[in-house]
Structures are given as C-alpha cells and as structure tokens.
Design a protein around this motif. Structure first.
Motif, mmCIF file in Angstrom:
data_model
loop_
_atom_site.group_PDB
_atom_site.id
_atom_site.type_symbol
_atom_site.label_atom_id
_atom_site.label_comp_id
_atom_site.label_asym_id
_atom_site.label_seq_id
_atom_site.Cartn_x
_atom_site.Cartn_y
_atom_site.Cartn_z
ATOM 1 N N ASP A 103 53.122 37.054 35.194
ATOM 2 C CA ASP A 103 52.847 35.801 35.716
ATOM 3 C C ASP A 103 53.557 35.789 37.238
ATOM 4 O O ASP A 103 53.366 34.696 37.677
ATOM 5 C CB ASP A 103 53.175 34.620 34.960
ATOM 6 N N GLU A 104 54.091 36.792 37.595
ATOM 7 C CA GLU A 104 54.424 36.885 38.968
ATOM 8 C C GLU A 104 53.602 36.952 40.205
ATOM 9 O O GLU A 104 53.939 36.875 41.488
ATOM 10 C CB GLU A 104 55.760 38.012 39.116
ATOM 11 N N VAL A 105 52.464 37.589 39.671
ATOM 12 C CA VAL A 105 51.305 37.761 40.577
ATOM 13 C C VAL A 105 50.288 36.703 40.325
ATOM 14 O O VAL A 105 49.825 36.336 39.260
ATOM 15 C CB VAL A 105 50.699 39.131 40.375
ATOM 16 N N HIS A 106 49.871 36.244 41.418
ATOM 17 C CA HIS A 106 48.775 35.169 41.492
ATOM 18 C C HIS A 106 47.258 35.864 41.689
ATOM 19 O O HIS A 106 47.167 35.972 42.874
ATOM 20 C CB HIS A 106 48.987 34.063 42.606
ATOM 21 N N PHE A 107 46.693 36.156 40.743
ATOM 22 C CA PHE A 107 45.430 37.087 40.495
ATOM 23 C C PHE A 107 44.440 36.291 41.225
ATOM 24 O O PHE A 107 43.991 35.245 40.402
ATOM 25 C CB PHE A 107 45.204 37.738 39.559
ATOM 26 N N LEU A 108 43.697 36.502 42.305
ATOM 27 C CA LEU A 108 42.424 35.721 42.565
ATOM 28 C C LEU A 108 41.373 36.415 41.743
ATOM 29 O O LEU A 108 40.572 35.696 41.182
ATOM 30 C CB LEU A 108 42.281 35.932 44.106
ATOM 31 N N TRP A 109 41.384 37.736 41.828
ATOM 32 C CA TRP A 109 40.343 38.556 40.854
ATOM 33 C C TRP A 109 40.982 39.848 40.584
ATOM 34 O O TRP A 109 41.892 40.152 41.326
ATOM 35 C CB TRP A 109 39.248 38.734 41.697
ATOM 36 N N VAL A 110 40.662 40.429 39.460
ATOM 37 C CA VAL A 110 41.000 41.827 39.136
ATOM 38 C C VAL A 110 39.559 42.455 39.248
ATOM 39 O O VAL A 110 38.617 41.848 38.722
ATOM 40 C CB VAL A 110 41.651 42.154 38.072
ATOM 41 N N VAL A 111 39.433 43.504 39.928
ATOM 42 C CA VAL A 111 38.182 44.184 40.228
ATOM 43 C C VAL A 111 38.384 45.614 39.300
ATOM 44 O O VAL A 111 39.168 46.581 39.743
ATOM 45 C CB VAL A 111 37.830 44.636 41.543
ATOM 46 N N LEU A 112 37.467 45.500 38.251
ATOM 47 C CA LEU A 112 37.627 46.743 37.475
ATOM 48 C C LEU A 112 36.538 47.679 37.822
ATOM 49 O O LEU A 112 35.175 47.288 37.780
ATOM 50 C CB LEU A 112 37.344 46.399 35.804
ATOM 51 N N ILE A 113 36.880 48.988 38.378
ATOM 52 C CA ILE A 113 35.692 49.891 39.054
ATOM 53 C C ILE A 113 35.558 50.784 37.711
ATOM 54 O O ILE A 113 36.440 51.411 37.410
ATOM 55 C CB ILE A 113 36.457 50.542 40.202
ATOM 56 N N VAL A 114 34.157 50.841 37.607
ATOM 57 C CA VAL A 114 33.809 52.029 36.682
ATOM 58 C C VAL A 114 32.776 52.901 37.581
ATOM 59 O O VAL A 114 32.030 52.647 38.456
ATOM 60 C CB VAL A 114 32.986 51.436 35.525
ATOM 61 N N ASP A 115 32.472 54.155 36.923
ATOM 62 C CA ASP A 115 31.809 55.198 37.542
ATOM 63 C C ASP A 115 30.065 54.360 37.231
ATOM 64 O O ASP A 115 29.815 54.274 36.048
ATOM 65 C CB ASP A 115 31.782 56.468 37.200
ATOM 66 N N ALA A 116 29.169 54.363 38.284
ATOM 67 C CA ALA A 116 27.986 53.800 38.007
ATOM 68 C C ALA A 116 27.323 54.529 36.858
ATOM 69 O O ALA A 116 26.539 53.961 36.388
ATOM 70 C CB ALA A 116 27.278 53.586 39.292
ATOM 71 N N GLU A 117 27.425 55.889 37.225
ATOM 72 C CA GLU A 117 26.711 56.686 36.119
ATOM 73 C C GLU A 117 27.250 56.722 34.934
ATOM 74 O O GLU A 117 26.371 57.030 33.974
ATOM 75 C CB GLU A 117 26.631 58.319 36.954
ATOM 76 N N ILE A 118 28.588 56.596 34.656
ATOM 77 C CA ILE A 118 29.198 56.821 33.376
ATOM 78 C C ILE A 118 29.288 55.526 32.734
ATOM 79 O O ILE A 118 29.047 55.674 31.413
ATOM 80 C CB ILE A 118 30.513 57.620 33.586
ATOM 81 N N GLY A 119 29.529 54.503 33.414
ATOM 82 C CA GLY A 119 29.722 53.309 32.839
ATOM 83 C C GLY A 119 31.103 53.048 32.271
ATOM 84 O O GLY A 119 31.809 53.766 32.755
ATOM 85 N N ALA A 120 31.216 52.098 31.149
ATOM 86 C CA ALA A 120 32.515 51.982 30.849
ATOM 87 C C ALA A 120 33.088 52.851 29.819
ATOM 88 O O ALA A 120 32.071 53.269 29.006
ATOM 89 C CB ALA A 120 32.593 50.388 30.436
ATOM 90 N N LYS A 121 34.365 53.246 29.706
ATOM 91 C CA LYS A 121 34.805 53.926 28.740
ATOM 92 C C LYS A 121 35.875 53.223 28.076
ATOM 93 O O LYS A 121 36.355 52.225 28.325
ATOM 94 C CB LYS A 121 35.454 55.263 29.493
ATOM 95 N N ASP A 122 36.301 53.929 27.026
ATOM 96 C CA ASP A 122 37.247 53.326 26.208
ATOM 97 C C ASP A 122 38.417 52.664 26.886
ATOM 98 O O ASP A 122 39.032 51.588 26.478
ATOM 99 C CB ASP A 122 37.607 53.687 24.846
ATOM 100 N N SER A 123 39.031 53.316 27.694
ATOM 101 C CA SER A 123 40.270 53.113 28.407
ATOM 102 C C SER A 123 39.713 51.701 29.349
ATOM 103 O O SER A 123 40.606 50.815 29.520
ATOM 104 C CB SER A 123 40.659 54.098 29.237
ATOM 105 N N ASP A 124 38.536 51.615 29.725
ATOM 106 C CA ASP A 124 38.087 50.369 30.756
ATOM 107 C C ASP A 124 37.949 49.188 29.778
ATOM 108 O O ASP A 124 38.396 48.049 30.020
ATOM 109 C CB ASP A 124 36.673 50.675 31.253
#
Ligand SMILES: Nc1nc2c(ncn2[C@@H]2O[C@H](COP(=O)(O)OP(=O)(O)OP(=O)(O)O)[C@@H](O)[C@H]2O)c(=O)[nH]1
Ligand SMILES: [Mg+2]
Length: 193
Positions: A103-124
């Motif tokens: 809570d020490e960081v004021h997040f406006l957004w977190v951007v989760l980048i994935v590979d467009a071809e591969i899509g989301a993996k379990d770690s994502d």
C-alpha cells in the motif's frame, strides 16, 4: 494526454528504496521477454530509455521513470524466466508480489502484458488474481500484435476479452506503435477508478 518529458528516477532493489515523491504509478507486469521495456519505450517514443533485449531476463530492478513531472512509469522484471537459478527466481517473484500488493504505492493502473499470439499463461492468471485481491485497476495489453496471422490474432484477442471481461484489452505492438493512442487514452480517460 501526451508525454512531454520523461526521466529515469531510480531502480528499486529492496523494499526500502521506493522514490520519496509519492506520485501515481502505471506499472508494467508480465512474463520475461513479453516486451515490457519495449512497450514503455514505444509509449514515450524513446528507443533505448528502458533497457530491452532479445535475451530474456534483461530487466532486473523495478525501474522508475518520471513522466510529465506528475506520474511514474514503472518497468518491472519479468516473471517465469526458466533460465534463472530457482533461488533467484523465487526471490524475484517474492519481490514482484510485494510490489503488487504494497500500500506504499499508489497504482493508477497495472498493465499486464501478454503475448498477443500466445495469450495468458498460468503465471499471468496468478498475477492477475493477486491484482484483483488488492483491488488494482488492470489493463490487459496484448503485445507483439504485429506477429502472426490476422485471423489467429483476432481469435486470440477475442479469447483474452472473454477471459478478462472486466478489463480493457488492448491490442498492441511496441514495434509498429499500434495501440499506443488507445493505451494513452485508456490510462488517462478515467484517471483510474
Ligand atoms: N515483433 C515484436 N517484437 C517485440 C515487440 N515488443 C518487444 N519485442 C521484442 O521482444 C524482445 C523482448 O523485449 P523486452 O522489451 O526486452 O521484454 P521484457 O518484457 O522487458 O523482458 P524482461 O525485462 O527480460 O522481462 C526483444 O527482442 C524485443 O525487440 C513487438 O511488439 N513486436
Ligand atoms: Mg525488460
């Protein structure tokens, strides 16, 4: 919203070293080599500001960049890089979890980048769950959209939209600049929620 000025502030290693000035943060998470540093460079239109590399594991610190003297872009190390020793990987992932949940960081957004071809993996998915637990506003950025066939790419984006129905899903290419305006508009349209 346009980006007029950007400067490197510092690389955070431990949990003690956050910048003194508490400004809103837009942070880029994602698997190693997915293009976090490249996306930041394309966003600020500077080729070599954030260090990117064809070999995975390039970014090792939590790098803070001050934009327009008003907010931070934060480039993070990637998770899931198999070639790191297990102990190093575990330490890094712990550090990333701390950062995502502090809570020490004021997040406006977190951007989760994935590979467009591969899509989301379990770690994502695990990372996404953590963001949700802490109430972060999440954008899914499908990077490297310049690669692969048109139809496959459309299907892959559709799948991401179904999987993350409550988040903006943006098709992006750090290489061609596709999606840059949409990302900037999304980041600043609502000033978070
Ligand atoms: N074709 C294509 N290649 C890209 C794109 N974005 C990044 N790359 C390439 O992907 C590789 C990794 O890019 P980085 O920006 O270093 O990735 P990263 O996520 O910061 O990697 P780590 O810091 O190691 O976690 C580089 O070879 C980039 O040139 C893109 O939109 N299209
Ligand atoms: Mg990087």
């Amino acid at each position: 919203m346009e980006i007029h000025s950007v400067q490197f502030v510092k690389g955070v290693i431990g949990s003690e070293g956050l910048p003194k000035l508490a400004l809103p943060v837009v942070a880029f998470f994602g698997r190693s080599n997915v293009g976090k540093s490249s996306v930041i460079n394309s966003l600020v239109r500077q080729k070599e500001m954030a260090r990117s590399s064809s070999s995975a594991g390039r970014t090792t610190e939590i790098n803070y960049y001050l934009v327009n003297d008003g907010w931070y872009l934060v480039d993070l190390p990637g998770y899931g890089y198999a070639n790191r020793p297990q102990a190093v990987r575990a330490k890094l992932e712990k550090h990333l979890s701390w950062y995502a949940s502090t809570d020490e960081v004021h997040f406006l957004w977190v951007v989760l980048i994935v590979d467009a071809e591969i899509g989301a993996k379990d770690s994502d998915r695990r990372t996404f769950k953590l963001f949700r637990e802490y109430g972060r506003n999440v954008i899914i950025l499908a990077n490297k959209a310049d690669k692969g066939g048109r139809n496959d790419m459309m299907k892959s984006i559709e799948k991401l939209r179904k999987e993350f129905p409550n988040c903006p899903v943006i098709r992006y290419s750090a290489k061609t600049g596709e999606g840059r305006i949409e990302l900037l508009q999304t980041l600043f349209a609502e000033e978070g929620k």
